[in-house]
Design a protein around this motif. Structure first.
Motif, PDB file in Angstrom:
ATOM      1  N   ASN A  64       3.159   0.374   2.213  1.00  0.00           N
ATOM      2  CA  ASN A  64       3.485  -1.048   2.220  1.00  0.00           C
ATOM      3  C   ASN A  64       4.733  -1.250   3.070  1.00  0.00           C
ATOM      4  O   ASN A  64       5.602  -0.378   3.129  1.00  0.00           O
ATOM      5  CB  ASN A  64       3.733  -1.566   0.808  1.00  0.00           C
ATOM      6  N   THR A  83      -1.313   5.712   3.477  1.00  0.00           N
ATOM      7  CA  THR A  83      -1.060   4.272   3.540  1.00  0.00           C
ATOM      8  C   THR A  83       0.344   3.964   3.049  1.00  0.00           C
ATOM      9  O   THR A  83       0.930   4.731   2.268  1.00  0.00           O
ATOM     10  CB  THR A  83      -2.081   3.483   2.700  1.00  0.00           C
ATOM     11  N   ASP A  98       3.161  -6.516   4.683  1.00  0.00           N
ATOM     12  CA  ASP A  98       1.742  -6.174   4.621  1.00  0.00           C
ATOM     13  C   ASP A  98       1.577  -5.012   3.666  1.00  0.00           C
ATOM     14  O   ASP A  98       2.526  -4.273   3.371  1.00  0.00           O
ATOM     15  CB  ASP A  98       1.208  -5.807   6.002  1.00  0.00           C
ATOM     16  N   ILE A 115      -0.921  -0.219   5.003  1.00  0.00           N
ATOM     17  CA  ILE A 115      -0.936   0.052   6.443  1.00  0.00           C
ATOM     18  C   ILE A 115      -1.276   1.522   6.641  1.00  0.00           C
ATOM     19  O   ILE A 115      -0.674   2.398   6.033  1.00  0.00           O
ATOM     20  CB  ILE A 115       0.429  -0.280   7.075  1.00  0.00           C
ATOM     21  N   THR A 116      -2.241   1.799   7.486  1.00  0.00           N
ATOM     22  CA  THR A 116      -2.680   3.169   7.710  1.00  0.00           C
ATOM     23  C   THR A 116      -1.653   3.925   8.543  1.00  0.00           C
ATOM     24  O   THR A 116      -1.199   3.429   9.580  1.00  0.00           O
ATOM     25  CB  THR A 116      -4.038   3.200   8.420  1.00  0.00           C
ATOM     26  N   ARG A 128     -10.578   4.185   8.981  1.00  0.00           N
ATOM     27  CA  ARG A 128      -9.457   4.725   8.221  1.00  0.00           C
ATOM     28  C   ARG A 128      -9.355   6.235   8.334  1.00  0.00           C
ATOM     29  O   ARG A 128      -8.627   6.860   7.571  1.00  0.00           O
ATOM     30  CB  ARG A 128      -9.595   4.322   6.750  1.00  0.00           C
ATOM     31  N   TYR A 138      -0.256  -9.253  10.217  1.00  0.00           N
ATOM     32  CA  TYR A 138       0.726  -9.156   9.141  1.00  0.00           C
ATOM     33  C   TYR A 138       0.941 -10.525   8.495  1.00  0.00           C
ATOM     34  O   TYR A 138       0.753 -11.567   9.123  1.00  0.00           O
ATOM     35  CB  TYR A 138       2.060  -8.636   9.669  1.00  0.00           C
TER      36      TYR A 138
END
Length: 1732
Positions: free
Chosen positions: A1409, A1407, A1421, A1424-1425, A622, A1384
């Motif tokens: 959504n 991050t 999902d 999400i980075t 991350r 996903y």
């Protein structure tokens, strides 16, 4: 006992086998009939094949103990070229005579116990005949084991020493035996094989044999008859098969089949007469390569007079090239290469003297000489370079090609070594680099052929490295290391280690880039000695003292050695305690990329990495963009044994925001081999110095001197070493570095000055312009041989089997350009004059490219050729003939070009396969057969295209879908022709698109005639004839086109260029229009007045249609029954339905779900209906593959799970709330898992797009472009393009119109994009009749999604053409699988049938959504980075409208840029560093701390901070910039400002007058300071809070309590000495500035301390001293406050003389133990005696 022994003896004697080795008795001659043949082709009946057959009579006599004679009588060579088995062999009489001549004398061979020894032939016997004799004698090679009937062994033969299996069947009753033996030709220890041009291809020795693309076997069957005198071979048969599968398909293989048959005819009592001439020993049975190596896989050339033939070939080549016959020219070029390999140095020199001065011939000669690669051609180039007969660019072009193609042997390596010392090479750095790199590559290719590489070959490279080291020449060090890297020999390892600090202390002072080059030099060596390179690279990787990029490169090299699991686990374990996050992130991402690979050669490494990454912390996955990464993209097909990977190594440094080292490479895998296709690297260092303002004398300012003095008070502090700007790049092709460049500070500044600030650049520009004015005319040709790959193995017959690939490329350009400028340039030229000139350009440019590839499988000798030949051609050809007039002042451009007058082939790809037979004696009578028989397929003109018939033909369902899709998309406006034969052998299609207005049409022609109807393999699809071409054809219309004109007008005169389509009307109409408003006239001229009328009239109609069609569920891309722009919006009246209606819909949904239909469709917009709809549709199918499912398995959840998920609602159930719509009563929860609920944003989208306003009503057009065809007596035809823009800040709008200038046509294209407000952007694209037939609309808006700031992108397509629908359906089919593979979540549910919505909500700066809603599918999902952090907060009231002058879209980029700048803040006791690390530290009162300072050699600024004694919350700061000392503090509750000790007002901005600007002004409740030239973007101080933001180019150059700004969070507590503090308190106290007790208020100083209590260290009494000083009160003061700190101690024996008073360098001692001591933070002092 005696009886038992006798029984065993009798059993042993009885079981002993008869001797079965063939015996030829002395005094007898054994006469055998011999027949052998070889055939090449595909294993399918009815296809053409090629081959040869050799027959004759053999006589064998035993002369002496082991000597035998072989006489070949009546040899006959026949050729086969036809369709097997119907066509017969044909006798080649002349070739038979040639072979009979060399067989006229007897051959001698040694033969003992079934084994053939040495072979003796006449002196003048060609090597071809000798190998044919080997093929015959190979049948006599038999190894008999008397005690076994079935056994395996390694047996020598014509193909080498291979694994052989014997099976013996003994018929003792009839005294006969049958011997069978078989060989696996892929399992040989010493195989007879010759590879050429494959030095860059690395085989995989560990890959299984069964998956290899070339498989071969041979089987022998012997019939033996034996008696007491020995065994007699009555017959022998052999059958050999080679199967070549280019695509690794079981059924897609070409086959070579060879057979031999030997049968006993008679036994004579006479002996063969001994040879009269002296015989020469030709060695054993092993095949001998010779003449076939010189013969390229091209048609045979009868060589009589080489120099004369070379001259004639060259002249024909140039003539063909000038005539445009590129195919013939490329064939002649390959013949030239063949001839250059045969001629002598004198003959080459003679040709050069004849043609060197003619440029038409010169380039062809040089290119062919380079491609020949012979010793004489290489020596010729060396001589011409030495004599300076070639210019600098010719040398630069020929040297890389010559070193690439030359055959490496002792002679060529000697010539290459003379290149290294050639004075003409040495004086040009570019040539010197090419030669050294090329020499290293030659050494590598030569040493791959031998087991031991001679040291004398590597010595020149080692000498260069030693000399560069002694002189300290970094450029020569880099050159030596790169050349050593190309050589790739383990003998260079000890020389490489001298450049690595881990192994050589002297290397520590070398530049960082030299360390990187030294590590990279080990990469190719790892292929020969992986164990040693693995040990070295692992030690370098573990060395924490090295720079991060050096360690990351060592990581790359380490994994190149394919380490085993223990090594990979050791690397992973080291990352758990790795202090550098850059190295940890890079290594983790590299292992993750390897773990995901499917390359067979890396299976073990992939498995090891897959295990290792499970041991590592997921936080490494991350990390942000600031940390180094490895990007891996690629795929591998196990079915076809082929794949390709693309890797990008991004290496960040502590002083860079973006990657400083980038290495990208493409590697291909094929048939268990690997090839590094291309690798490019770019390295940069301190380039920000070039961006910043230069020539600021920081070293002359007081701050520089202050920081120098301050550094003496901070223990161990020293400034960072200087870094000069540097840009370095290199290029590797096929694994060998061919060029590199290093641009240091001087070179970069010289280039920048030349481009921007030099006083001499204006004359240079004028000279260039004058040269252009003189015109450009000429013809250029660049030929090159692209590749020559050859793989040759022997057959049992004694002829070679060759698999070869040869390619030639030809690039041409003919140009005639004339440029006239007016007014002419003046003597005092200024570049601004170019903006006021008119230019007339007349150009005729004809570029052309041609590539020809030949692949062959068969026999290729200087005497004859037989086999399959594959030809592929790629050609591209165009003509650019135009006249252009450019008026810079009027902003007008006009280009005119002639129309399409004749058919022009723009691009074409052709391929064909033949069965060929050629022989040297009959060069002109070449036999060539197409593999597929002719005569069965009618031409395309014989059978016109009939769609109904084609669909009814047998086998039509097996045809590819691609042609039908293309056909369907072009049916409305194109001409088509198709043909498919009944057998499926022939396919032809022509797709044309007419442009009648321009008088031309473009056609795509596809033709195929292949053998895929036999077997559905890629090989059978290639076998035959293939053709694809793009042709430009003229279209004959009623009025011929004279010319095609493109006119572009910008600026104020754009409106005058709009063509009035209605001008063809009556004159009265024209007169009345002159008095109308100009805007109305433009609208009428453009024909768009109906566009806006229709749009406004249909608004209410859309709503009515939508209400009627509210519950309809249609196909995803189907044609709508109406044309609503927003099919998802619904009227609010629909929400007033009663409960009974809702209940009916609920029941309907349940029925639909029980019938397993996808999704539910409950249409409502109220809260009550939302809840019922949600519950009814919760049983929709929800599938996930990762994330929320902890097990990681794909699962589906239904009705029963919804109630449990209410607390954690899925992200797709939330509504997006636009920021510009204030609706407090709106529900946050998305009511419609039923997917057609209305939203106000849908209505707004329809409203925004249905009421467009014509910008021409208020704005003139900014750009007009007209493309027209001008006819002789007719009106022009074509298109016009008009662009309008409105650049108001908050109402930015762009409109574009494309329309036909032909009167009757009403086809138009309208595009509109606008900024609705600061949070919404919309756009639309319409086309068709008055822009009403088709439409696509889009909208981007910001707002809120589940309390998070979000952005929504919406796309609607009310009606689109069929080709778009077809393409969208094809793409739509891949979405579910792609989403699943990417991890996903998916949910099948109905949505608006013509709408797609994407919502991205920012849940944190890193991050988001995501929810993507499609007509039948929802993909979503969480977390999400993001690659870049986006500054925002969930608590921000996004829904509130900002001020009108604030635009979210225009500020998005600025927010990202601002976020790149680091910020450090101090509030009360909480400190947040530049790297984002937060800790608590209470500053001792009245003591200045170094908060942040510039630690680079420039020492530009210093910011100090102290806490005031009267209040724990109030601080004061001191800033040093240049000659300024700025104090900010609080007095009487007000912010005060002092500059250089003088009180300054806070309400008046202060600006400095020095070279670098500084601005101080009031902001909010405090003061802000901005000094961007110093690196301080902004400093804010209000007495309680301090915030410092530094420029991104200060990364890695700061120090202090705010940290180094290097993203290394694990090393945040770095003290001035460079060591890491044990805790935050020790870290903060290490940056306290000691003051004179009499001059300052700080009464604290740092001292080394001793542990007073007894200490036992290593089981002995010891005394321990701190290795870091601890905070204490000054002498005469007593402590009133303390804090515990952890400190490291160095321990010595108790009786040691070491003490605090005598030891001053305890900081350099080792740390033995860690203990907690008290640090004094407050002092009470008595009155001190201070000097007055």
């Amino acid at each position: 006992m005696k009886g038992l022994v006798l029984a065993l003896v009798l059993a042993l004697v009885g079981g002993q086998k008869q001797d079965l080795e063939p015996i030829f008795h002395t005094g007898k001659t054994y006469l055998y009939g011999y027949e052998s043949f070889i055939l090449h082709g595909l294993p399918s009946r009815g296809l053409a094949m090629a081959g040869v057959r050799l027959t004759g009579k053999l006589e064998i006599s035993h002369v002496s103990r082991s000597d035998h004679l072989l006489q070949i009588r009546s040899p006959k060579l026949e050729e086969y070229n036809g369709f097997w088995p119907t066509d017969p062999f044909t006798l080649s009489s002349r070739l038979t005579e040639t072979i009979a001549a060399c067989f006229s004398q007897a051959f001698k061979f040694e033969y003992t116990e079934g084994r053939v020894g040495s072979i003796f032939t006449p002196e003048d016997c060609p090597i071809l005949c000798t190998n044919l004799v080997r093929g015959i004698l190979n049948m006599l090679q038999i190894t008999i084991k008397k005690s076994q009937n079935a056994y395996e062994l390694q047996e020598a033969g014509i193909e080498g020493i291979c694994q052989t299996r014997y099976v013996i069947q003994d018929d003792s009753k009839n005294n006969r035996a049958t011997i069978s033996k078989s060989k696996d030709l892929t399992d040989c220890q010493e195989k007879a094989v010759k590879n050429m041009g494959m030095a860059y291809i690395r085989p995989c020795p560990t890959c299984p044999l069964k998956v290899r693309n070339i498989k071969g076997t041979v089987m022998f069957t012997y019939k033996m008859k034996y008696d007491n005198s020995g065994a007699l071979m009555t017959s022998a048969m052999s059958e050999q098969v080679y199967q070549i599968s280019p695509f690794n398909e079981p059924n897609g293989a070409a086959v070579m089949e060879a057979r031999q048959e030997l049968s006993l005819v008679d036994i004579k009592r006479t002996r063969i007469s001994a040879p009269k001439t002296q015989l020469q020993n030709q060695g054993s049975l092993r095949y001998q390569f010779s003449g076939e190596l010189l013969q390229m896989p091209i048609p045979l050339i009868r060589i009589k007079n080489p120099d004369l033939q070379l001259t004639e070939t060259l002249q024909q080549l140039v003539h063909n090239n000038e005539e445009g016959a590129t195919k013939e020219a490329s064939a002649k070029f390959l013949q030239m290469v063949q001839l250059f390999r045969i001629v002598t140095l004198d003959q080459i020199e003679s040709l050069w003297v004849q043609f060197a001065n003619d440029l038409h011939y010169r380039h062809w000669v040089l290119s062919a000489i380079c491609a020949a690669g012979a010793t004489d051609t290489f020596r010729f180039l060396k001589q011409k370079i030495h004599d300076e007969k070639l210019n600098i660019w010719e040398v630069a072009m020929t040297l890389p090609l010559a070193f690439h193609f030359v055959t490496p042997n002792k002679q060529t390596l000697e010539v290459a070594s003379t290149f290294l010392t050639c004075p003409q090479i040495q004086k040009t750095p570019m040539h010197r680099i090419i030669v050294y790199l090329g020499y290293g590559s030659m050494v590598n290719k030569y040493c791959t052929q031998t087991s031991l590489c001679p040291n004398e070959l590597l010595q020149p490279l080692h000498d260069l490295a030693a000399e560069a080291t002694s002189k300290g020449d970094a450029k020569d060090m880099a050159l030596a290391l790169k050349a050593i890297s190309n050589a790739g020999e383990p003998g260079s390892i000890k020389h490489i280690l001298k450049f690595l600090p881990t192994f050589s202390l002297a290397a520590a002072s070398l530049p960082n880039r030299i360390h990187v080059d030294a590590v990279l030099a080990l990469r190719k060596i790892s292929r020969k000695d992986p164990a040693k390179v693995r040990d070295i690279s692992l030690q370098v990787f573990m060395d924490n003292t090295l720079a991060p990029n050096v360690r990351m490169v060592a990581c790359v090299v380490l994994f190149e050695t394919k380490p085993a699991l223990p090594t990979v686990i050791a690397v992973a374990s080291s990352l758990l305690t790795e202090p550098s996050l850059q190295v940890a992130s890079f290594t983790y991402s590299h292992m993750k990329a390897l773990a995901a690979g499917r390359i067979p050669q890396l299976y073990n490494l992939s498995a090891a990495c897959n295990i290792a990454i499970k041991l590592l912390s997921p936080r490494l996955d991350r990390l942000s963009y600031r940390y180094s990464k490895v990007i891996h993209v690629g795929d591998y097909s196990c079915e076809y044994q082929a794949g390709v990977i693309w890797r990008v190594y991004l290496m960040n440094g502590p002083s860079t925001m973006f990657p400083s080292d980038i290495i990208t490479k493409v590697r291909g895998y094929y048939a268990n081999t690997a090839t590094d296709i291309i690798e490019v690297a770019l390295r940069s260092q301190s380039l920000t110095k070039l961006i910043r303002k230069q020539n600021i004398p920081f070293a002359e300012y007081d701050t520089y001197k202050t920081l120098k003095e301050l550094g003496k008070t901070l223990l161990g502090w020293k400034e960072l070493p200087p870094e000069d700007p540097l840009v370095s790049a290199y290029v590797k092709v096929l694994g060998h570095e061919i060029a590199f460049v290093d641009l240091d500070k001087d070179a970069i500044q010289h280039s920048m000055t030349s481009l921007t600030g030099s006083s001499n650049w204006q004359p240079v520009v004028k000279k260039v312009v004058e040269e252009v004015q003189r015109g450009i005319s000429g013809r250029w040709t660049l030929p090159a041989m692209v590749a020559e790959l050859r793989h040759i193995v022997p057959t049992v017959v004694g002829m070679p089997l060759e698999l070869s690939l040869c390619g030639a490329a030809l690039a041409q350009a003919a140009a005639d350009v004339d440029i006239q400028m007016s007014p002419p340039l003046s003597n005092n030229f200024r570049p601004s004059q170019l903006l006021e000139t008119n230019m007339d350009i007349h150009a005729d440019i004809k570029p052309k490219a041609y590539f020809h590839m030949i692949a062959m499988m068969g026999i290729n000798t200087p005497y004859f050729q037989s086999g399959l030949e594959f030809h592929a051609e790629l050609s591209a050809n165009t003509t650019m003939k135009f006249d252009a007039r450019i008026n810079m002042k009027e902003k007008n451009l006009k280009i005119e070009t002639p129309p399409c007058l004749q058919e022009v082939e723009l691009a074409a790809v052709r391929s064909e396969v033949y069965a060929i037979s050629r022989n040297m004696e009959e060069v002109d009578s070449e036999k060539k057969s197409q593999l597929l028989p002719k005569g069965e397929v009618p031409s395309i003109s014989d059978q016109p295209f009939q769609p109904s018939e084609r669909s009814s033909r047998p086998g039509s369902g097996k045809q590819s879908n691609t042609p039908s899709v293309i056909s369907k998309g072009y049916q409305q406006g194109s001409e088509e022709a198709h043909h498919h034969s009944a057998g499926g052998r022939f396919y032809a299609s022509i797709f044309c698109r007419k442009f009648e207005s321009l008088g031309c049409s473009a056609c795509l022609s596809l033709k195929s005639r292949n053998s895929a109807f036999l077997r559905k393999t890629y090989l059978h699809k290639l076998v035959g004839e293939l053709e694809a071409k793009i042709v430009l054809k003229p279209v004959h219309t009623d009025a011929d086109v004279d010319k095609i004109q493109l006119e572009i007008q910008a600026g104020t005169k754009a409106a005058s260029k709009i063509i009035d389509v209605a001008s063809s009307g009556s004159k009265e109409e024209d007169k009345t229009s002159l008095y109308q408003d100009i805007q109305a006239k433009l609208k009428k001229i453009l024909g768009i007045e109906n566009v806006f009328k229709v749009a406004n009239k249909t608004r209410h109609h859309k709503k009515w249609i939508h209400r009627k069609d509210k519950t309809a569920v249609t196909d995803v891309w189907s044609e709508p029954s109406a044309t609503p722009l927003s099919s998802s919006s619904s009227s609010s009246t629909a929400s007033s339905a009663d409960g009974r209606e809702s209940g009916k819909e609920h029941k309907k949904d349940e029925v639909r779900q029980s019938g397993k239909k996808r999704g539910s469709s409950s249409r409502t917009s109220t809260g009550r209906r939302s809840s019922s709809s949600s519950s009814s549709s919760a049983s929709s199918k929800i599938c996930s593959s990762s994330g929320e499912d902890h097990s990681g398995d794909r699962h589906c959840s239904g009705d029963s799970e919804y109630s449990n998920q209410k607390a954690h609602l899925p992200v797709y159930q939330f509504w997006f709330k636009p920021a510009d719509e204030q609706d407090p009563g709106r529900q946050v929860l998305n009511s419609s898992i039923s997917s057609s609920s209305s939203s106000a944003s849908d209505e707004n989208m329809s409203r925004d797009m249905s009421q467009p306003t014509f910008l021409g009503d208020s704005k003139p057009p900014v750009l007009v472009a007209v493309l027209r065809a001008i006819h002789r007596n007719e009106q022009p035809t074509g298109l016009q393009f008009v662009l309008y823009t409105d650049t108001q800040p908050m109402r930015l709008r762009i409109q574009m119109f494309v329309s036909s200038i032909t009167g009757p046509s009403r086809w138009k294209l309208c595009a509109d994009a606008s900024v609705i407000n600061s949070h919404k952007v919309s756009g639309s694209l319409k086309w068709g009749k008055d822009c009403q037939d088709y439409q696509i609309a889009t909208q981007i808006a910001t707002g809120q999604f589940a309390a998070y700031p979000a952005m929504q992108m919406k796309l609607e397509w009310p009606k689109v053409p069929s080709i778009i629908r077809t393409t969208a359906k094809w793409f739509y089919s891949f979405l579910p699988g792609a989403a699943y593979m990417l991890g996903y979540f998916q949910r099948e549910q109905r949505g608006p049938s013509h709408q797609a919505t994407l919502v991205m909500a920012l849940t944190s700066p890193r991050t988001c959504n995501m929810v993507l809603k499609l007509p039948e599918l929802t993909i979503y999902d969480r977390a999400i980075t993001l690659p870049l952090p986006f500054p925002s907060s969930p608590d921000t009231p996004i829904s509130t409208l900002p001020s009108p002058d604030r635009n979210v879209f225009s500020q998005a980029t600025l927010l990202l840029i601002e976020n790149l700048k680091a910020c450090c803040s101090v509030f009360q006791n909480t400190i947040t560093t530049f790297n984002g690390v937060e800790f608590n530290y209470s500053m001792p009162a009245n003591c200045y701390h170094v908060l942040v300072q510039d630690c680079s050699p420039e020492l530009k600024f210093l910011v100090m901070m102290k806490r005031l004694e009267e209040s724990a919350d109030i601080t004061a700061i001191n800033v040093r910039l240049a000659s300024h000392e700025v104090d900010m503090y609080v007095s009487n509750g007000l912010i005060q400002l002092k500059i250089n000790g003088v009180q300054a007002p806070t309400d008046v901005p202060y600006t400095s007058n020095s070279d670098a600007s500084m601005l101080i002004n009031s902001e909010k409740e405090g003061l802000s300071l901005k000094a961007p030239d110093y690196g301080i973007e902004k400093l804010y101080y209000d007495g309680h809070r301090l915030e410092i933001q530094v420029a991104f180019w200060m990364a890695g150059k700061t120090c202090g309590i705010c940290g180094k700004y290097d993203a290394e969070k694990e090393r945040e507590y770095q003290m001035p000495s460079g060591y890491l503090a044990k805790d935050a308190v020790s870290f903060g106290q290490s940056w306290i500035i000691s003051e004179d007790p009499c001059a300052g208020a700080c009464k604290l100083q740092r001292k080394f301390v001793k542990i007073e209590k007894p200490v036992a260290f290593e089981k002995k009494a010891a005394k321990c001293f701190s290795v870091e000083p601890v905070l204490n009160c000054i002498e005469g003061c007593s402590a009133t406050g303390t804090v515990p700190v952890s400190v490291g101690f160095h321990c010595v024996p108790a009786d040691s003389t070491l003490n605090l008073e005598g030891q001053l360098r305890l900081d350099q001692k080792s740390e033995d133990i860690v203990s907690t001591v008290s640090a004094q933070t407050a002092c009470s002092c008595q009155q001190q005696s201070c000097p007055v």
